[in-house]
Design a protein around this motif. Sequence first.
Motif, mmCIF file in Angstrom:
data_model
loop_
_atom_site.group_PDB
_atom_site.id
_atom_site.type_symbol
_atom_site.label_atom_id
_atom_site.label_comp_id
_atom_site.label_asym_id
_atom_site.label_seq_id
_atom_site.Cartn_x
_atom_site.Cartn_y
_atom_site.Cartn_z
ATOM 1 N N ASP A 200 0.823 -1.201 0.000
ATOM 2 C CA ASP A 200 0.000 0.000 0.000
ATOM 3 C C ASP A 200 0.861 1.256 0.000
ATOM 4 O O ASP A 200 0.574 2.229 -0.715
ATOM 5 C CB ASP A 200 -0.937 0.000 1.207
ATOM 6 C CG ASP A 200 -1.994 -1.094 1.122
ATOM 7 O OD1 ASP A 200 -2.422 -1.389 -0.014
ATOM 8 O OD2 ASP A 200 -2.367 -1.647 2.156
ATOM 9 N N ILE A 201 1.913 1.264 0.819
ATOM 10 C CA ILE A 201 2.803 2.425 0.868
ATOM 11 C C ILE A 201 3.534 2.593 -0.459
ATOM 12 O O ILE A 201 3.675 3.705 -0.985
ATOM 13 C CB ILE A 201 3.789 2.296 2.044
ATOM 14 C CG1 ILE A 201 3.037 2.478 3.367
ATOM 15 C CG2 ILE A 201 4.913 3.318 1.928
ATOM 16 C CD1 ILE A 201 3.905 2.361 4.597
ATOM 17 N N GLU A 202 3.984 1.489 -1.019
ATOM 18 C CA GLU A 202 4.683 1.554 -2.308
ATOM 19 C C GLU A 202 3.761 2.081 -3.403
ATOM 20 O O GLU A 202 4.163 2.895 -4.245
ATOM 21 C CB GLU A 202 5.215 0.173 -2.673
ATOM 22 C CG GLU A 202 6.029 0.154 -3.958
ATOM 23 C CD GLU A 202 6.600 -1.215 -4.268
ATOM 24 O OE1 GLU A 202 7.188 -1.370 -5.350
ATOM 25 O OE2 GLU A 202 6.458 -2.126 -3.430
ATOM 26 N N TYR A 203 2.512 1.644 -3.394
ATOM 27 C CA TYR A 203 1.553 2.097 -4.399
ATOM 28 C C TYR A 203 1.318 3.600 -4.282
ATOM 29 O O TYR A 203 1.329 4.332 -5.282
ATOM 30 C CB TYR A 203 0.237 1.343 -4.233
ATOM 31 C CG TYR A 203 -0.811 1.709 -5.254
ATOM 32 C CD1 TYR A 203 -0.828 1.089 -6.503
ATOM 33 C CD2 TYR A 203 -1.771 2.662 -4.976
ATOM 34 C CE1 TYR A 203 -1.795 1.419 -7.451
ATOM 35 C CE2 TYR A 203 -2.734 3.001 -5.906
ATOM 36 C CZ TYR A 203 -2.739 2.380 -7.141
ATOM 37 O OH TYR A 203 -3.691 2.721 -8.082
ATOM 38 N N LEU A 204 1.119 4.078 -3.044
ATOM 39 C CA LEU A 204 0.874 5.502 -2.828
ATOM 40 C C LEU A 204 2.103 6.328 -3.189
ATOM 41 O O LEU A 204 1.989 7.413 -3.773
ATOM 42 C CB LEU A 204 0.480 5.733 -1.370
ATOM 43 C CG LEU A 204 -0.069 7.110 -0.994
ATOM 44 C CD1 LEU A 204 -1.278 7.474 -1.850
ATOM 45 C CD2 LEU A 204 -0.446 7.138 0.483
ATOM 46 N N ALA A 205 3.289 5.820 -2.855
ATOM 47 C CA ALA A 205 4.521 6.549 -3.153
ATOM 48 C C ALA A 205 4.751 6.688 -4.658
ATOM 49 O O ALA A 205 5.345 7.678 -5.116
ATOM 50 C CB ALA A 205 5.709 5.855 -2.502
ATOM 51 N N ASN A 206 4.272 5.723 -5.423
ATOM 52 C CA ASN A 206 4.472 5.752 -6.868
ATOM 53 C C ASN A 206 3.336 6.433 -7.618
ATOM 54 O O ASN A 206 3.406 6.593 -8.840
ATOM 55 C CB ASN A 206 4.640 4.325 -7.407
ATOM 56 C CG ASN A 206 5.954 3.697 -6.963
ATOM 57 O OD1 ASN A 206 6.952 4.395 -6.799
ATOM 58 N ND2 ASN A 206 5.952 2.383 -6.761
ATOM 59 N N LYS A 229 -8.609 13.428 -3.199
ATOM 60 C CA LYS A 229 -8.769 12.150 -3.887
ATOM 61 C C LYS A 229 -7.480 11.362 -3.695
ATOM 62 O O LYS A 229 -6.426 11.755 -4.201
ATOM 63 C CB LYS A 229 -9.086 12.358 -5.355
ATOM 64 C CG LYS A 229 -10.446 13.033 -5.573
ATOM 65 C CD LYS A 229 -10.801 13.147 -7.047
ATOM 66 C CE LYS A 229 -12.184 13.767 -7.216
ATOM 67 N NZ LYS A 229 -12.574 13.878 -8.650
ATOM 68 N N ILE A 230 -7.580 10.255 -2.934
ATOM 69 C CA ILE A 230 -6.408 9.487 -2.535
ATOM 70 C C ILE A 230 -6.463 8.124 -3.217
ATOM 71 O O ILE A 230 -7.358 7.319 -2.940
ATOM 72 C CB ILE A 230 -6.357 9.330 -1.007
ATOM 73 C CG1 ILE A 230 -6.355 10.708 -0.340
ATOM 74 C CG2 ILE A 230 -5.137 8.526 -0.586
ATOM 75 C CD1 ILE A 230 -6.512 10.664 1.163
ATOM 76 N N PRO A 231 -5.521 7.836 -4.102
ATOM 77 C CA PRO A 231 -5.533 6.534 -4.785
ATOM 78 C C PRO A 231 -5.040 5.421 -3.869
ATOM 79 O O PRO A 231 -4.021 5.556 -3.196
ATOM 80 C CB PRO A 231 -4.564 6.756 -5.951
ATOM 81 C CG PRO A 231 -3.619 7.815 -5.464
ATOM 82 C CD PRO A 231 -4.430 8.706 -4.555
ATOM 83 N N LEU A 232 -5.778 4.327 -3.821
ATOM 84 C CA LEU A 232 -5.394 3.131 -3.090
ATOM 85 C C LEU A 232 -5.371 1.950 -4.065
ATOM 86 O O LEU A 232 -5.974 2.014 -5.138
ATOM 87 C CB LEU A 232 -6.372 2.855 -1.949
ATOM 88 C CG LEU A 232 -6.582 3.978 -0.934
ATOM 89 C CD1 LEU A 232 -7.690 3.603 0.040
ATOM 90 C CD2 LEU A 232 -5.299 4.308 -0.191
ATOM 91 N N LYS A 233 -4.720 0.876 -3.673
ATOM 92 C CA LYS A 233 -4.645 -0.283 -4.566
ATOM 93 C C LYS A 233 -6.015 -0.859 -4.884
ATOM 94 O O LYS A 233 -6.250 -1.381 -5.970
ATOM 95 C CB LYS A 233 -3.773 -1.373 -3.939
ATOM 96 C CG LYS A 233 -2.288 -1.098 -3.991
ATOM 97 C CD LYS A 233 -1.506 -2.321 -3.596
ATOM 98 C CE LYS A 233 -1.621 -3.409 -4.630
ATOM 99 N NZ LYS A 233 -0.796 -4.594 -4.315
ATOM 100 N N ILE A 234 -6.939 -0.747 -3.921
ATOM 101 C CA ILE A 234 -8.247 -1.370 -4.098
ATOM 102 C C ILE A 234 -9.325 -0.375 -4.537
ATOM 103 O O ILE A 234 -10.494 -0.726 -4.627
ATOM 104 C CB ILE A 234 -8.691 -2.070 -2.798
ATOM 105 C CG1 ILE A 234 -8.711 -1.089 -1.624
ATOM 106 C CG2 ILE A 234 -7.799 -3.250 -2.494
ATOM 107 C CD1 ILE A 234 -9.260 -1.674 -0.337
ATOM 108 N N GLY A 235 -8.953 0.872 -4.809
ATOM 109 C CA GLY A 235 -9.920 1.863 -5.240
ATOM 110 C C GLY A 235 -9.493 3.266 -4.842
ATOM 111 O O GLY A 235 -8.367 3.481 -4.396
ATOM 112 N N GLN A 236 -10.383 4.210 -4.997
ATOM 113 C CA GLN A 236 -10.078 5.605 -4.685
ATOM 114 C C GLN A 236 -10.866 6.075 -3.472
ATOM 115 O O GLN A 236 -12.073 5.886 -3.381
ATOM 116 C CB GLN A 236 -10.399 6.510 -5.875
ATOM 117 C CG GLN A 236 -10.108 7.987 -5.601
ATOM 118 C CD GLN A 236 -10.273 8.841 -6.833
ATOM 119 O OE1 GLN A 236 -9.341 9.095 -7.577
ATOM 120 N NE2 GLN A 236 -11.492 9.295 -7.070
#
Length: 246
Positions: A200-206, A229-236
């Motif tokens: 999750d942290i890696e996804y947000l950092a990228n 609007k915060i992007p997450l691996k499983i949705g926004q």
Amino acid sequence: MVFFGCSTAAKAEDVTQKTVYTLSFSGIKIADAAFNTEVKDGDYTIQADIKAAGIGSLFSDIAVGVKAQGVWQNGGPESRHFFLKYRDGDYARDYAAEFSRKRVIGSTITPDPGPRGDDWVDVRSSHLRNVIDPISALLLPPSPNPCQGSIAIFDGETRLNLELASAGSRPFSTKGFSGRAVGCAIRFKPIAGYERKDDDIEYLANSRELVVWFALNDELNIYAPVMAKIPLKIGQLTIYASQFGV
């Protein structure tokens, strides 16, 4: 633990305000957040409760309580204390950090998380200088371009930077505000206090999609968030102010 929050004050006059946010995940309301701000004799306190709402069973057991305290100095907030209480069903964790002159002088996590794994990035003393808590962090000074520079944050466990760049402006209206909001494109950069292989942290950092919109609170003379609007691996995750500084 990584935490995002918002709202406080910039003047010495005594002020009491409330800002209410609605949190939605992929278009479904999942939580309400009420931030109560009090400024008295040059000190500020921000207290918030985030509680599950709507139908999203994925988040129904989560409750968060947060409190930030500090002083307003040299035209900006300076942290003194930060507390966060996190509950997710039977899982409970409390975080606390104490600041002095923009340095962290103490922090606790209850219960103690115990030994960390080999992937854990330790927080060093050099990471704890010139930092602010995550609630006071998103209070931007009034200027023609408030979305610039880098904000160093410590939330009791994780040390991170938020790197800001302008993302334009747009009309925004809600209870307590009608006018234009300025957009900040934000890059999330973890520094320490996290696992290197945390997906999750890696996804947000990228991600290049994290944008927070700020409106000027005239009474407090500060920009505070009204939408994100915060992007997450499983949705926004979308955060929207249904009441701003009333």
